[in-house]
Write a protein that holds these residues in place. Structure first.
Motif, PDB file in Angstrom:
ATOM      1  N   LYS A  92      68.084   6.913  79.126  1.00  0.00           N
ATOM      2  CA  LYS A  92      66.649   6.812  79.377  1.00  0.00           C
ATOM      3  C   LYS A  92      65.937   5.903  78.372  1.00  0.00           C
ATOM      4  O   LYS A  92      66.264   5.870  77.189  1.00  0.00           O
ATOM      5  CB  LYS A  92      66.023   8.200  79.344  1.00  0.00           C
ATOM      6  N   PHE A  94      62.698   4.868  76.172  1.00  0.00           N
ATOM      7  CA  PHE A  94      61.514   5.400  75.508  1.00  0.00           C
ATOM      8  C   PHE A  94      60.852   4.262  74.742  1.00  0.00           C
ATOM      9  O   PHE A  94      61.535   3.425  74.143  1.00  0.00           O
ATOM     10  CB  PHE A  94      61.878   6.514  74.524  1.00  0.00           C
ATOM     11  N   LYS A  99      63.900   7.289  69.848  1.00  0.00           N
ATOM     12  CA  LYS A  99      64.376   8.110  70.962  1.00  0.00           C
ATOM     13  C   LYS A  99      65.025   7.272  72.063  1.00  0.00           C
ATOM     14  O   LYS A  99      65.700   7.814  72.930  1.00  0.00           O
ATOM     15  CB  LYS A  99      63.207   8.891  71.579  1.00  0.00           C
ATOM     16  N   ASP A 100      64.813   5.971  72.021  1.00  0.00           N
ATOM     17  CA  ASP A 100      65.253   5.095  73.100  1.00  0.00           C
ATOM     18  C   ASP A 100      66.772   5.068  73.232  1.00  0.00           C
ATOM     19  O   ASP A 100      67.491   5.013  72.242  1.00  0.00           O
ATOM     20  CB  ASP A 100      64.738   3.673  72.850  1.00  0.00           C
TER      21      ASP A 100
END
Length: 206
Positions: A92, A94, A99-100
């Motif tokens: 996912k 971000f 957090k990416d």
């Protein structure tokens, strides 16, 4: 003593707030790195077999002298395109880079060569696609980091929506003709041995 305690307490609180706030936001980074990759749009490459060439330089029209001095490290990465992120939380995207999960594969990481008017910092690197790279659609992104390892700028081979100039990598299947032939020969040998033992045991009883 009280003043020292208060200063220490303030520092702890500031660090805690910074930790809660998260990492650097991609949307805040200047796009000063120009990145290109050898795969053509839609091209399919084989993991563990094919190679690709990644090139990067710096956009002199937007790169400031302060930024030029801040950059210390450059890292080029292989990143999942949106079409290969659907229903896959482990890939996912971000905006918060801490957090990416978009760019999970490092192509090359090296010290930053300061850019000059002649763009002497332009670099290229030939990368053999590693066997562990899964089947998916990709693009290439490069980050510039400061001395603390914090992202300061980026560039990528695709557009903002990550829909242009994408290429595909197919992972190795894990099955090769030579292995299949060897497995077939082994099975035949095992079967022949089984029959041989059976007839030998039968002859012994007689």
């Amino acid at each position: 003593m009280k003043s020292q305690f208060l200063i220490a307490l303030v520092l702890v609180l500031l660090r805690s707030l910074m930790s809660c706030h998260g990492g650097v936001l991609l949307s805040t980074l200047p796009r000063t790195i120009l990145v290109s990759a050898s795969p053509q749009p839609g091209q399919v490459l084989k993991a563990g077999e094919d190679t690709m060439t990644v090139k990067w330089s710096f956009n002199q029209s937007v790169l400031t002298s302060q930024e030029n001095e801040t950059y210390k490290t450059i890292k080029a990465t292989l990143c999942y395109a949106p079409v290969s992120q659907d229903d896959r939380a482990w890939r996912k995207t971000f905006n918060d880079l801490s957090k990416d999960k978009t760019c999970q594969f490092t192509i090359v990481e090296e010290p930053y060569a300061a850019a000059d008017a002649n763009n002497a910092s332009a670099r290229s690197f030939e990368w053999t696609i590693q066997k562990y790279v899964p089947t998916a659609t990709y693009f290439v992104r490069a980050y510039a980091y400061d001395s603390d390892g914090i992202e300061k700028a980026y560039g990528q081979t695709t557009d903002e929506k990550k829909t242009a100039d994408l290429f595909r990598i197919e992972s190795i299947s894990g099955r090769h003709a030579s292995l299949e032939i060897a497995a077939g020969c082994f099975s035949a040998f095992a079967l022949a041995s089984l029959f041989g033992l059976f007839w030998a045991e039968k002859a012994k009883k007689k």
